[in-house]
Structure formats: structure tokens, C-alpha cells
Design an enzyme around this catalytic site. Structure first.
Site, PDB file in Angstrom:
ATOM      1  N   GLY A  19      11.208  -0.280   3.468  1.00  0.00           N
ATOM      2  CA  GLY A  19      10.084   0.297   3.928  1.00  0.00           C
ATOM      3  C   GLY A  19      10.741   1.685   4.546  1.00  0.00           C
ATOM      4  CG  MET A  21      10.674   3.161  10.170  1.00  0.00           C
ATOM      5  SD  MET A  21       9.950   2.262  11.789  1.00  0.00           S
ATOM      6  CE  MET A  21       8.726   3.577  12.212  1.00  0.00           C
ATOM      7  CB  ALA A  22      14.726  -1.110   8.236  1.00  0.00           C
ATOM      8  CB  VAL A  24      14.739  -6.411   3.815  1.00  0.00           C
ATOM      9  CG1 VAL A  24      15.054  -7.696   4.394  1.00  0.00           C
ATOM     10  CG2 VAL A  24      13.895  -5.792   5.110  1.00  0.00           C
ATOM     11  CG  ASP A 133       3.278  -1.706   9.986  1.00  0.00           C
ATOM     12  OD1 ASP A 133       2.219  -1.320   9.783  1.00  0.00           O
ATOM     13  OD2 ASP A 133       4.184  -1.562   9.794  1.00  0.00           O
TER      14      ASP A 133
END
Length: 709
Positions: A19, A21-22, A24, A133
Site C-alpha cells: 500500500g 505506507m508499507a 507486505v 482505514d
């Protein structure tokens, strides 16, 4: 990150999502031997110490949640500038994928999913954690049907720096609550609003608010009503629609008081007695941010306050709010002449006509005229600009550019105001394709082929477009030697082919059988096969069975093994019999069976080197001396047997402790038919020596002689 051992414990296998921000990754926890999901903070956020601090704090708060519908947090850590969260790996799909594949969902399935989400939110809110969110992308559905809410904690780890970088409120605008869109503090009811949108989308297959930009969508959350669910999907029960309507109220005070209250409503909304309940009604609110129709204020509604004190005449207020003088009203009853009014009206009308024509003339001078907007979709940007310019229109800059895998680069795929007439000189907005989204190919040389394949497939490269050729090299088998495209080149994952040259390891040869081969011959053979035999890899040991400097055995490779060229070979070589062995040589004097005729002689012996060894086989036609050498180990007996013309003649035994230090001498005589004395060339001394040997061998020797005769 693929192939990286994070913290020496988590082996990164493949990327599974990401996403704003990060990112996975799917990983293997080598300590506990289980699959985990590792969320790694994007590099652009690692420089903000406040963000890192809040990220850790919120991640630790999320780790405190223990609920079957919340993804468990296992670990939080940092390695160099990599900040990561290790969490439960859920095998399945996210809710967004399910919605895209088969929405609208059946009502009972949608309610079942919403109940589990709401239960997770209730648990989080009780622990003072607000998600902020909630969206289908953050809802995981396991293969067993269990719903898991993820991304607890990271959504609140947002500082002013992230807002500055993104230029907007962080979050997913289609699932914003109105208070979230305003940028004010959000609470538990903001999560319930987002859950209402998720339920709306599951049951209608569409979002309640869409717009051309994130700002326009946020404004609709604040100001516009949404299309009611039952209008989109009439199969939704009224009780379920009531849940959505209440959860999505713009005023937080009109929503559910808590996640627990909403959970109770979801639990009962499919009961038969509730399915056709009345539509929920709300008291009209007075939110000043909401768009409403206001009544117009008419001109004479209020008398001027400055005239109030100076006028003493009574006033009357009529329907059009115009004030009139009562005395004037009485005078209107008196008859007046009609000529003056007609003149006034005529002059007024003439002036109005002149004014109208003058206004039209001015507009005609100012109006540039209208033109048809050309249809430029499918043209290149250059051709579209030329076409619009020739039509008297202008292109609004900058044009919108987006990646499109099915539309070539620099081709227009959308335009504003198509197929209508507009004023000449109007601006036309163009949307131009940047072609397929190109990605930079990293350097895979030196990596394992399987790891590179997994990473490319995660990027969108189909496995059949990953081409592999193999060749021998010094690198370990499966290691990538070359790649095409090269490191740093841009490629389209949807269409590009990626070629790898992969090592098969070193070229192999069949290991020969070196047993009983002379050492120098073994050296030459191994060298011709490009195998290495060093002196340190040769072990010498005593052997009765193998002659000196002959190979006894191969130590590290067996015959016919596939051995890489350049490999070292270890062997064991004989250094002859042991030091305590004894070697004894004696002569056998034998004559043909019949004088003057040839006879075949065969001598078989057994000693420390083996049993029934055929020592000599020859044809004689006269008396000959045949030397026989035997080797004895301590406390053993050697046996020599003589056959003539395939008939047993004699056997001689020699014991280890009977062998003296004297010289060798003939000690076994086998005469021919009719011979009673040794041949004339035998010296007397030899006969005496033979007698002594026979005597020293004892009774066994005598018995052997008798058997020979």
C-alpha cells in the site's frame, strides 16, 4: 527483499501486496517453522523519527489485540533502516478481490462478513484503538471462511510529514467518514461509517460516492446524499438497508452509539420478523456543511429602519411586502386622465427595444461563435493538439497521463466535451496514455533461479515468459549467470520475456574403476578426465592382496559415479605385504609324463594373498625347474599343488614358522614314468638339499610325495 533473511529468522519468500505506507511479503519463520506475513515500512518514511516512534507504539498497541477476527501481531523490529511488523499469514483472498469477482454478494454472506468485522472493531474500540482505514483491501477472508481485519495500528501512525508528502488526508477517500474528510479527529463512529460503506459495496457492487478526483469524492461525503441500497439492489431486505442508512449518517450523533450496538443490529437484521420492517426515519439535522435549498429573500420584505421615526402615516403590508400610504390609496379612487400613462408606457417600451437590440449587438461583437468539438480519442497527443487547434480550440495543460497496458504510449484515451458545440477558444482536457507501466529490471545475476522467478511472477510476468537455458560453469547449480534484459533496463511485465542463463554446475564425467590399477596409470587416467589426484589424497597401506603401488580402493567416489570435472579424488594404494610377512621361493622339478612327449603343467597355490591362485601353466617336453614364490602371514600355512596333464601330482605345505634364513633350493621333484633317479644333470648336492628340505617339512611333505607317486 526476496531471499533476504530478516533478523536472521524470517526468510522472505515473495511479495504478496503493498500500500501507500508499507509492502507486505510472505516469509518463513525458520525458528518456529511457520509461514508469516512481514510488513515492511516504505523507505520514504524511515527518516521521520516521530513517525517511527508512533509506528512502533501503534504496532505494539495492535499486538495487544487478541481476537479471532483480528490478524495477530507476532513481532516488531528493525534491521538497519528496515522497520517491520511480523504478523499472522492468512491463506485466502482479501474482500476487495471477492467483491470484484462476484459482487453483489448474497445478503446472508455479506451480513456474516460484516458481523465478524464489527466484532473485531468492537474488540479494538474497547482497547482504545481506532482503525481509521476500514476498507475491503484490509479485510482478509481465509480459505476456511474466517474474516480477519488487518492494518490495525499503522493507519494511525501518520504525522504532518505524511500529509505534506501526499497533499491530502491519509486514507482511502471512498471509505472516508465526513469528519475524516474535514480533517478533524476521528473516533469510533468513523470506523462504523466506513463499515457501512463496505456493507453497501458488498450488496450493490458499487461505491456510494464516486468523483473525478479525491477532493470531489470527499466533498460528496460531506454534502451529497447517496443512492439508497434498495434502489440499486431491490433484493436487499429493508432491515439490512436500515443498518446501512444508520451507519452512514453524515452526522455522527445519528449513527450507532458503538460497534457493539451495530453488532447487535447486524445479528438480528435477518430474522423473519424484521425483514420487512418500516424504513428508518431520522430527524432533520442542521449541519451547516450540508448543501440545502434556501428560500429567496425578496426586495421589500423589510422597511428601511431609518424611515421609521420620521414617518407617522399608518402603513399596510400586502402580499408582495410593498408598503403603501393609506391616504394615497384613497386618492386612487378618484378618476384620472389616460393620456399621460400611455405616453409614459410607450416611451418606456421604445427604450427597452432599443436597449435589447443594443445588447444583442454588443453580444454579437463579443461572441466568438461556436464550433464542433472534434473526436480525438485514438489519436496521438500531437495529432490531437493539431486537430483541436485547427478547430479553434485549446488544449488544457498539463494533460492527464495514466498507464494503460492496452493503449499505446502518447495515444489519447479520453477527452472532455466530445461531440458537442462549444465556444471557439474553449479549453479541452485530454487524457493521454503512458502505455503499459514499465518497471526496472533488477540484477538477478548470482541469485537462485527459483527466487528470481517468484519475484518476477509477483511483478506480473507470466511464468511461460521466463525463459531458461542451462550451461556448465563453476557456479553452483541453479545460479543465474546472465539475464536479458540487462540490469536497470525498463520492461513491461505484461508482455516482456525475461531470459536467464542458469548454471548446471561443473561438467561431470563417469568415475572409472581404479581398483588394482598401477598408481602411475591411475594418475594418467584421472588427469585425462580432468580430475585431480594430489599426493595428500593418497593413503598408503600394507596389503597381501594387492601388489606394491597398485590401487587398493577408491575412497570418495565409486566407479560410474557422476563426478564434476576438477574434483579431487582420494585413493588407497598398496605398499606391499606387511613387514612381518615372510616370502618363500622354492623350485618344483618336474618331468613330462612320458619321456620325449609334451605334458601340460599347472601349479596352483594358496597363501596370504589368496586361495587357489593359478601360479603357472605351461607345456614341457623335458625336465624343468619351476620356481614358486609364496607369501605367508604369521601363524599361517601356504599350500602348493602340482597338476600334470590335469592329474593331481603332489601338494606341498610351507608353514610360517618353518621358514628359515637359508637360501632357496628345489624341494619338490615329480619324475616322469619310469624315472627313479634324478636326471643326469642334477648334482649330488642338490639331491642332498632336497632330502634336507623334505625332512624339515615333516610328515606332511612326505605324504605329499607319496600322493605324487
Amino acid at each position: 527483499m526476496i531471499g533476504h533473511d530478516l533478523a536472521g529468522r524470517y526468510e522472505i519468500l515473495t511479495r504478496v501486496g503493498g500500500g501507500g505506507m508499507a509492502l507486505v511479503y510472505k516469509a518463513h519463520d525458520v525458528l518456529l517453522n511457520r509461514k508469516v506475513a512481514v510488513k515492511v515500512l516504505r523507505q520514504q518514511f524511515v527518516g521521520d523519527e516521530e513517525f517511527i516512534r508512533r509506528f512502533r507504539r501503534e504496532a505494539q498497541s495492535a499486538a495487544a489485540l487478541s481476537h479471532p477476527n483480528v490478524v495477530s501481531i507476532y513481532d516488531v523490529g528493525q534491521e538497519d533502516d528496515i522497520h517491520y511488523i511480523v504478523m499472522e499469514y492468512v491463506e485466502g483472498n482479501n474482500l476487495n478481490e471477492i467483491i470484484q469477482e462476484r459482487a453483489p454478494l448474497q445478503t446472508d454472506e455479506a451480513i456474516r462478513i460484516a458481523v465478524q468485522i464489527c466484532d473485531a472493531l468492537d474488540h479494538a474500540h474497547q482497547n482504545h484503538i481506532i482503525h481509521r482505514d476500514i476498507k475491503p483491501h484490509n479485510i482478509l477472508i481465509g480459505n476456511n471462511g474466517r474474516v480477519k481485519v488487518t492494518d490495525f495500528g499503522i493507519a494511525r501512525a501518520v504525522t504532518s510529514s505524511t500529509i505534506t508528502q501526499t497533499g491530502s488526508v491519509v486514507g482511502s477517500v471512498h471509505y472516508f467518514s465526513p469528519e475524516h474528510a474535514k480533517g478533524i479527529n476521528t473516533g469510533e463512529k468513523s470506523d462504523l461509517y466506513s463499515l457501512g460503506i463496505v456493507l453497501y459495496q458488498m450488496l450493490t457492487a458499487k461505491l456510494p460516492f464516486l468523483g473525478e478526483s479525491p477532493i470531489s469524492v470527499a466533498l460528496k461525503h460531506l454534502q451529497e446524499p447517496f443512492e439508497e441500497p434498495r434502489v440499486v439492489n431491490p433484493h436487499i431486505p429493508q432491515s439490512v438497508e436500515n443498518v446501512i442508512l444508520k451507519a452512514m449518517r453524515k452526522n455522527p450523533a445519528e449513527r450507532y452509539g458503538s460497534a457493539h450496538e451495530m453488532l447487535l443490529d447486524l445479528d438480528t437484521c435477518l430474522r423473519p420478523d424484521r425483514l420487512n420492517e418500516p424504513r428508518i426515519q431520522f430527524i432533520a439535522n442542521h449541519d451547516m456543511d450540508e448543501t440545502r435549498i434556501m428560500p429567496a429573500i425578496r426586495g421589500g420584505a423589510v422597511a428601511a429602519s431609518s424611515d421609521g421615526p420620521s414617518r407617522t402615516e399608518p402603513k399596510a403590508v400586502v402580499s408582495d411586502t410593498t408598503s403603501v400610504n393609506l391616504q394615497d390609496a384613497e386618492q386612487e379612487k378618484k378618476p384620472k386622465g389616460w393620456k399621460k400613462p400611455v405616453l409614459v408606457v410607450s416611451i418606456t417600451l421604445a427604450l427597452l427595444v432599443l436597449l435589447l437590440f443594443g445588447f444583442k449587438w454588443v453580444l454579437a461583437q463579443l461572441d466568438p461563435g461556436e464550433v464542433n468539438v472534434p473526436y480525438v480519442i485514438g489519436m496521438t497527443e500531437t495529432d490531437a493538439r493539431t486537430t483541436l487547434t485547427e478547430a479553434g480550440l485549446r488544449v488544457k495543460d498539463p494533460v492527464t497521463r495514466e498507464f494503460h497496458k492496452d493503449i499505446p504510449k502518447d495515444v489519447v484515451f479520453d477527452q472532455s466535451k466530445d461531440n458537442i458545440r462549444v465556444k471557439k477558444g474553449s479549453f479541452i482536457e485530454l487524457s493521454v496514455s503512458d502505455g503499459p507501466e514499465m518497471k526496472e529490471l533488477k540484477n538477478y545475476v548470482g541469485q537462485k533461479l527459483q527466487s528470481a522467478k517468484e519475484e518476477l511472477i509477483a511483478m506480473g510476468v507470466a511464468e511461460e515468459r521466463i525463459l531458461v537455458t542451462e550451461e556448465h560453469s563453476e557456479e553452483e547449480a541453479g545460479t543465474i549467470l546472465e539475464q536479458t534484459p540487462k540490469d536497470g533496463e525498463m520492461f513491461d511485465p505484461e508482455t516482456a520475456e525475461v531470459s536467464f542463463v542458469v548454471s548446471m554446475g561443473r561438467e561431470t564425467v563417469d568415475m572409472p574403476d581404479l581398483t588394482d590399477m598401477r598408481l602411475k596409470d591411475a594418475r594418467s587416467l584421472l588427469k585425462s578426465l580432468e580430475l585431480v589426484l594430489e599426493e595428500d589424497d593418497i593413503l598408503y597401506e600394507a596389503s597381501y592382496l594387492h601388489e606394491k603401488d597398485h590401487v587398493i580402493r577408491q575412497d570418495n567416489f565409486n566407479p560410474n559415479d557422476k563426478v564434476p570435472k576438477g574434483s579431487k579424488v582420494s585413493i588407497t594404494v598398496s605398499k606391499g605385504p606387511p613387514e612381518d610377512s615372510k616370502t618363500y621361493t622354492f623350485n618344483i622339478r618336474i618331468s613330462p609324463a612320458t619321456a620325449g612327449k609334451a605334458s601340460e603343467v599347472k601349479i596352483i597355490y594358496s597363501d596370504a594373498t589368496g586361495e587357489n591362485i593359478e601360479g603357472v601353466k605351461r607345456t614341457i617336453d623335458s625336465t624343468v625347474d619351476i620356481p614358486v614364490t609364496v607369501i605367508l602371514a604369521p601363524d599361517t600355512v601356504a599350500r602348493v599343488t602340482v597338476l600334470r596333464d590335469n592329474q593331481f601330482m603332489d601338494t606341498k605345505e610351507i608353514r610360517y614358522d618353518q621358514i628359515g634364513a637359508g637360501g632357496d633350493s628345489p624341494n619338490l621333484t615329480i619324475p616322469g614314468d619310469g624315472e627313479t633317479t634324478p636326471p643326469p644333470d642334477t648334482p649330488d648336492g642338490d639331491q642332498q638339499a632336497q632330502a634336507e628340505v623334505d625332512e624339515s617339512n615333516g610328515e606332511n611333505g612326505a605324504e605329499g610325495q607319496e600322493a605324487g607317486t
